[in-house]
Design an enzyme around this catalytic site. Structure first.
Site, PDB file in Angstrom:
ATOM      1  N   GLU A   1       0.826  -1.213   0.000  1.00 31.32           N
ATOM      2  CA  GLU A   1       0.000   0.000   0.000  1.00 31.32           C
ATOM      3  C   GLU A   1       0.856   1.257   0.000  1.00 31.32           C
ATOM      4  O   GLU A   1       1.619   1.488   0.946  1.00 31.32           O
ATOM      5  CB  GLU A   1      -0.904   0.024   1.237  1.00 31.32           C
ATOM      6  CG  GLU A   1      -1.770   1.280   1.309  1.00 31.32           C
ATOM      7  CD  GLU A   1      -2.542   1.370   2.618  1.00 31.32           C
ATOM      8  OE1 GLU A   1      -3.509   2.158   2.661  1.00 31.32           O
ATOM      9  OE2 GLU A   1      -2.171   0.685   3.588  1.00 31.32           O
TER      10      GLU A   1
ATOM     11  N   ASP B   1      -5.634   2.882  -1.584  1.00 29.28           N
ATOM     12  CA  ASP B   1      -6.297   3.686  -0.567  1.00 29.28           C
ATOM     13  C   ASP B   1      -6.595   5.053  -1.172  1.00 29.28           C
ATOM     14  O   ASP B   1      -5.687   5.832  -1.456  1.00 29.28           O
ATOM     15  CB  ASP B   1      -5.402   3.809   0.664  1.00 29.28           C
ATOM     16  CG  ASP B   1      -6.106   4.464   1.840  1.00 29.28           C
ATOM     17  OD1 ASP B   1      -6.666   5.574   1.647  1.00 29.28           O
ATOM     18  OD2 ASP B   1      -6.096   3.903   2.940  1.00 29.28           O
TER      19      ASP B   1
ATOM     20  N   GLN C   1      -9.446   1.253  -0.109  1.00 26.33           N
ATOM     21  CA  GLN C   1      -9.829   1.815   1.178  1.00 26.33           C
ATOM     22  C   GLN C   1     -10.249   3.258   0.979  1.00 26.33           C
ATOM     23  O   GLN C   1      -9.902   3.880  -0.041  1.00 26.33           O
ATOM     24  CB  GLN C   1      -8.672   1.726   2.183  1.00 26.33           C
ATOM     25  CG  GLN C   1      -8.404   0.307   2.666  1.00 26.33           C
ATOM     26  CD  GLN C   1      -7.236   0.204   3.609  1.00 26.33           C
ATOM     27  OE1 GLN C   1      -6.219   0.868   3.438  1.00 26.33           O
ATOM     28  NE2 GLN C   1      -7.343  -0.657   4.608  1.00 26.33           N
TER      29      GLN C   1
ATOM     30  N   GLU D   1     -11.590   2.811   6.329  1.00 27.03           N
ATOM     31  CA  GLU D   1     -10.489   3.050   7.257  1.00 27.03           C
ATOM     32  C   GLU D   1     -10.444   4.534   7.601  1.00 27.03           C
ATOM     33  O   GLU D   1      -9.556   5.260   7.191  1.00 27.03           O
ATOM     34  CB  GLU D   1      -9.168   2.586   6.635  1.00 27.03           C
ATOM     35  CG  GLU D   1      -8.031   2.514   7.647  1.00 27.03           C
ATOM     36  CD  GLU D   1      -6.701   2.182   7.018  1.00 27.03           C
ATOM     37  OE1 GLU D   1      -5.943   1.402   7.625  1.00 27.03           O
ATOM     38  OE2 GLU D   1      -6.396   2.686   5.920  1.00 27.03           O
TER      39      GLU D   1
END
Length: 274
Positions: free
Chosen positions: A143, A178, A206, A246
């Site tokens: 990530e 993300d 995310q 998140e």
């Protein structure tokens, strides 16, 4: 509409960790993720997943000494044996929890170590982990993380993560996209979704609101549009993954604080189970 997973590290913090599974299920989530499960027996977590009809979709491999400020060790020369032992532990948890994805944190780049050395270490550890995970039927994820939230983190850009995945060539080595981190570092999210999702290398999304990392309907991003883009591209390429939620609830760790901020989830068509 994408499937949403509650991040139980950040959401429902008014409850003890093992009680957050029930709270997430009551609010309509069908999947969960979190940073680390290792403070609890895998069997205890599996019982909560089964009891509440939840799927474990993601967690992180051991990151080194988190409390001392470490944020992964995959890029750190000399820590390979520790990395391998930690990843073996993660695979054992993934087996019990029936979790298909394990995120490997790269770590903070130490001063004075050449980037090429860190990259070579990172790639070697990822290649090894992907081989171990393939034998167990799991994916390994990396990530990119923005340097404002995590100064010094080794990996920042989606393009770099995809380059690494392509260079290693393991089908089960994928990228965690993300949207919060990517907006801060890169922006142009809709076009990046269209660019990267069809490659088959995006393993997970995310989200969080930008800039404060609260609910996705707070801040500068228009998530309903991004959800529609993900739906459109996923239908074209066959992607069937999850979006992990998140974010830190704006109301804080107060009774009902997470649930009160889920208007965005209801607008996305996900009803509460009660």
């Amino acid at each position: 509409m994408p499937r949403f997973a509650a991040n139980l590290t950040m959401l429902y913090n008014e409850h003890p960790f093992l009680d957050r599974f029930a709270a997430a299920a009551a609010d309509g989530f069908e999947g969960v993720e979190y940073l680390f499960p290792y403070a609890f027996p895998a069997e205890a977590i599996a019982e909560r997943l089964k009891a509440h009809g939840l799927q474990q979709v993601l967690f992180n491999a051991p990151p080194g000494d988190w409390d001392a400020g470490e944020r992964g060790i995959a890029c750190l020369p000399g820590r390979e044996a520790e990395f391998r032992a930690g990843f073996a532990t993660a695979l054992a948890y993934a087996q019990v929890l029936d979790c298909p994805r394990i995120h490997v944190m790269a770590g903070l780049a130490p001063a004075g170590v050449p980037h090429a050395t860190l990259l070579a270490t990172y790639e070697a550890n990822l290649a090894w982990a992907a081989g171990q995970a393939a034998a167990a039927g799991r994916d390994v994820l990396m990530e990119p993380i923005n340097p404002r939230d995590m100064p010094g983190y080794f990996l920042h850009h989606q393009a770099e993560a995809h380059r690494i995945a392509q260079a290693i060539g393991a089908p089960n080595l994928k990228v965690q996209f993300d949207l919060y981190h990517a907006q801060i570092v890169e922006g142009d999210l809709a076009m990046k979704i269209r660019q990267w999702l069809p490659t088959g290398r995006v393993g997970h999304f995310q989200l969080a609101g930008v800039p404060m990392r609260h609910e996705p309907d707070l801040g500068e991003l228009h998530y309903p549009y991004l959800f529609s883009v993900i739906d459109e591209v996923a239908a074209q390429c066959g992607w069937q993954g999850w979006i992990g939620c998140e974010y830190r609830p704006a109301r804080g760790a107060v009774a009902g604080g997470t649930s009160a901020g889920l208007g965005w989830l209801r607008a996305a068509g996900v009803p509460a189970r009660g």
